[in-house]
Design an enzyme around this catalytic site. Structure first.
Site, PDB file in Angstrom:
ATOM      1  N   GLU A  27     -84.286 -35.091  65.065  1.00 31.67           N
ATOM      2  CA  GLU A  27     -85.569 -35.443  64.471  1.00 31.67           C
ATOM      3  C   GLU A  27     -85.555 -36.795  63.755  1.00 31.67           C
ATOM      4  OE1 GLU A  27     -86.390 -32.013  62.078  1.00 31.67           O
ATOM      5  OE2 GLU A  27     -87.309 -30.915  63.732  1.00 31.67           O
ATOM      6  N   GLU A  84     -66.347 -21.365  68.914  1.00 36.85           N
ATOM      7  CA  GLU A  84     -66.093 -21.798  67.534  1.00 36.85           C
ATOM      8  C   GLU A  84     -64.664 -21.545  67.084  1.00 36.85           C
ATOM      9  OE1 GLU A  84     -67.195 -18.407  64.423  1.00 36.85           O
ATOM     10  OE2 GLU A  84     -68.948 -19.066  65.546  1.00 36.85           O
TER      11      GLU A  84
END
Length: 270
Positions: A79, A110
């Site tokens: 963004e 992960e």
């Protein structure tokens, strides 16, 4: 380490609650999150100030994370270009498992403590850059390993976690610990922890961009005009600064100069 993110919910028998009860109780828990973030403002301040110094020298900002935490980093990074008109590679979000993990979980992604640094090296990360590890639990191997290797390489390191005394915080120079307590659904850290991380990321990236001169007054003067709504907002912003311009004249300046900032500078009377 006492993991508050895994603590048992303060509520029980959720399946017996009405929809109104569920919504009210979730909202009651959500109300506590901004107060937890408020307590971490000194930590956020210390991190932001260090990031700004490096970015003014040409450094970049990286986020790494897994699951919800990783997705939040990717969202915040993605963004920045449309909001502030910065290059797409100035703020970079990297997620365990790669871009495919944004939509669908990648098994065991992960758990590899070496993979984050491998991912970061693809961007030629160096000592001018800053890295924020995002992990609600504070124990994600992907994030811990990435922070440790980055710190050894002279990269500025910070983190956003929702437990105290975590391994992720220990790996970072500037930890941000936002302790939100038990989730409404036990262990569902996409809820309060995710909200806290989103708030902290908003504060970090917004403050950094303002410090880098990407806001004037309170306006996004470098935003990318990628749709009708944003074009109309840009026209209003130009005319607020230069009220003697017609809508058509403001539009023309924007078309020619590409941003509110440049349009205002070009259209200002001597």
């Amino acid at each position: 380490m006492l993991s508050t993110t895994e603590s048992t919910s303060l509520y029980n028998n959720l399946e017996l609650m009405s929809v109104r009860e569920l919504l009210t109780n979730i909202n009651n828990e959500d109300k506590t999150v901004p107060y937890a973030v408020e307590k971490a403002i000194p930590q956020i301040e210390a991190l932001v100030e260090k990031i700004v110094v490096r970015m003014k020298q040409g450094g970049r900002l990286f986020y790494i994370g897994a699951g919800t935490s990783g997705r939040l980093g990717v969202v915040d990074a993605s963004e920045c270009p449309p909001t502030y008109g910065v290059p797409f590679d100035l703020v970079i979000g990297i997620m365990a498992g790669g871009d495919q993990a944004i939509r669908k979980a990648v098994e065991n992604a992960e758990d590899d403590p070496n993979q984050a640094w491998i991912d970061l090296l693809e961007y030629e990360i160096d000592e001018l850059d800053s890295l924020i590890g995002i992990a609600a639990s504070g124990r994600t191997p992907y994030v811990i390993g990435g922070l440790e290797k980055a710190r050894q390489a002279g990269v500025l390191t910070g983190c956003i976690v929702c437990n105290t005394g975590s391994a992720v915080a220990a790996a970072a120079e500037f930890p941000v610990e936002v302790v939100v307590g038990p989730e409404f659904v036990t262990g569902s850290t996409r809820m309060k922890a995710g909200t806290a991380q989103k708030l902290a990321l908003n504060m970090i990236s917004t403050s950094v961009m303002i410090q880098l001169g990407r806001v004037k007054g309170n306006k996004m003067v470098d935003m990318q005009m990628t749709n009708y709504k944003l074009v109309q907002r840009a026209i209003r912003m130009v005319r607020e600064e230069l009220p003697y311009l017609s809508i058509e004249e403001a539009q023309g300046l924007l078309d020619t100069h590409g941003s509110v900032r440049n349009a205002v500078e070009a259209g200002r009377k001597p």
